[in-house]
Design an enzyme around this catalytic site. Structure first.
Site, PDB file in Angstrom:
ATOM      1  NE  ARG A   1      -6.086  -7.939   3.006  1.00 59.46           N
ATOM      2  CZ  ARG A   1      -7.016  -6.984   3.158  1.00 59.46           C
ATOM      3  NH1 ARG A   1      -6.917  -6.124   4.153  1.00 59.46           N
ATOM      4  NH2 ARG A   1      -8.039  -6.897   2.335  1.00 59.46           N
TER       5      ARG A   1
ATOM      6  CB  VAL B   1       4.240  -0.540   5.946  1.00 57.45           C
ATOM      7  CG1 VAL B   1       4.976   0.769   5.691  1.00 57.45           C
ATOM      8  CG2 VAL B   1       4.783  -1.647   5.050  1.00 57.45           C
TER       9      VAL B   1
ATOM     10  CG  ASP C   1     -10.585   0.084  -2.296  1.00 59.14           C
ATOM     11  OD1 ASP C   1     -11.177   1.162  -2.483  1.00 59.14           O
ATOM     12  OD2 ASP C   1     -10.686  -0.562  -1.228  1.00 59.14           O
TER      13      ASP C   1
ATOM     14  CG  ASN D   1      -7.239   1.047   0.491  1.00 58.11           C
ATOM     15  OD1 ASN D   1      -7.450   0.685   1.645  1.00 58.11           O
ATOM     16  ND2 ASN D   1      -8.078   0.788  -0.501  1.00 58.11           N
TER      17      ASN D   1
ATOM     18  CG  ASP E   1      -7.023  -2.756   1.632  1.00 60.24           C
ATOM     19  OD1 ASP E   1      -6.303  -3.575   2.214  1.00 60.24           O
ATOM     20  OD2 ASP E   1      -7.937  -2.127   2.197  1.00 60.24           O
TER      21      ASP E   1
END
Length: 375
Positions: free
Chosen positions: A80, A137, A247, A252, A265
């Site tokens: 990320r 994952v 979030d 997510n 997230d």
């Protein structure tokens, strides 16, 4: 609630998701960085954004192999990075350090299934920007585009299987909120001692909205009316702040056999009242359900109904959910601010600007509908 998000007719050049610039160069630099870390030349069998990747940070799925005296090794990772300025970011900054810290705290407590942090690099030297590398994952994720209420494994599931998804996600949310001493464990999330967590959260949201307006001068009146509404309907007792996921939505969470195996997230993690996450979770599903209904489809009637979600959360936590109308409006305000920035991204890619500032937040606006219902 029968509301639906504005739909944009996108061609291949327009992306709601955050684009990855210079993927080939990034691949080479990441392989070199990982090779130095493992002490051997690395081959990247996979290095690509996930299908329908997010609209905030850049994500890349990685499958890496290398040879050593111990034999062949393989790692499956997620990289990320923050978006570049030319991608029209949704937020002024991307707190990768916060995400890494939250994942490490939750992973250490072993109460919430989260990916393990493989590395966090604050220096831009290796890849040109800070970056976070996590365990990948595998499993199923309820997609937002196309919506899980229109097609996919969750729509095809039996009612009792969907209930496992719903209850498992609420269980994860309750476990996040049960994180002990969150301000001490995550001190960079703590607010000034003279400002309570909800005030700090709303002040940060006001700063976010002001930043979006500063980019092009376009104001969104419905968002400004919503700020006035929440001031006049402020909760008398927001309660003790907890670790807020930020979030909290089905998109997510990674599921296997309808059970959550990874919660993802943490870009918007904060300290705040529990209802911040509950309202965001409910609104997120209403958006997906509204998308299906706007197309004349049944979607998932009865799934993630407000009464069921609240009852499940209260039973797990012993906390009485309160002031939910306030938090629904605030969730819709936050979503509208993000949507307005997505609109700016699409305008940057060639979309004709909407006729009014309010249309930047979508038409019909979930926020406008809520304000009208509650006025």
């Amino acid at each position: 609630m029968n509301t639906s998000p504005r739909s944009f007719a996108l061609d291949g050049s327009r992306q709601i998701t955050t684009p990855v610039h210079g993927l080939d160069e990034l691949r080479e630099r990441f392989a070199a960085w990982l090779g130095r870390r493992v002490g051997a030349p690395v081959s990247l069998e996979e290095f690509a954004p996930p299908r329908g990747s997010g609209s905030s940070a850049v994500s890349v799925l990685v499958s890496a192999t290398w040879e050593s005296d111990a034999g062949s090794s393989t790692l499956e990772l997620v990289l990320r990075l923050p978006p570049r300025a030319e991608a029209v970011p949704l937020f002024p900054t991307y707190p990768l350090a916060t995400q890494a810290a939250v994942l490490e705290v939750l992973g250490g407590l072993d109460r919430v299934p989260v990916p393990a942090v493989y590395a966090f690099e604050e220096s831009p030297e290796a890849l040109g920007s800070p970056f976070l590398v996590m365990e990948r994952v595998h499993g199923e994720i309820p997609t937002g585009n196309p919506s899980y209420a229109i097609e996919g494994w969750l729509l095809d599931a039996a009612p009792h299987e969907r209930r496992r998804v719903q209850d498992g996600t609420i269980g994860c949310l309750a476990a996040v909120h049960a994180t002990p001493d969150p301000a001490a464990r995550l001190p960079h999330l703590a607010t000034n001692g003279n400002v309570d967590a909800l005030r700090a959260h709303v002040a940060a949201q006001q700063d976010h909205y002001a930043w979006t307006v500063s980019l092009d001068g376009v104001r969104v009146p419905v968002i400004e009316r919503a700020f006035e509404w929440i001031e006049s309907h402020w909760p008398s007792d927001p309660g003790e702040p907890v670790l807020s996921w930020g979030d909290a939505r089905l998109g997510n969470v990674v599921f296997r056999e309808f059970e959550p195996v990874a919660v993802l997230d943490w870009d918007m993690a904060a300290l705040g009242p529990r209802e911040l996450d509950l309202a965001w979770f409910l609104l997120s599903h209403e958006v997906n359900q509204g998308t299906a209904e706007a197309m004349g489809l049944p979607g998932l009637p009865g799934f993630c109904a407000t009464e069921d979600v609240v009852a499940s959360y209260e039973a797990r936590t012993g906390h009485q959910v309160r002031d939910l109308d306030f938090y629904r409006v605030y969730a819709a305000l936050r979503l509208s601010t993000i949507r307005a920035q997505v609109t700016r991204r699409l305008i940057h890619q060639g979309l004709e600007p909407p006729e009014s500032g309010d249309d930047y937040a979508g038409h019909p606006s979930i926020l406008a509908t809520l304000l009208e219902q509650l006025s």
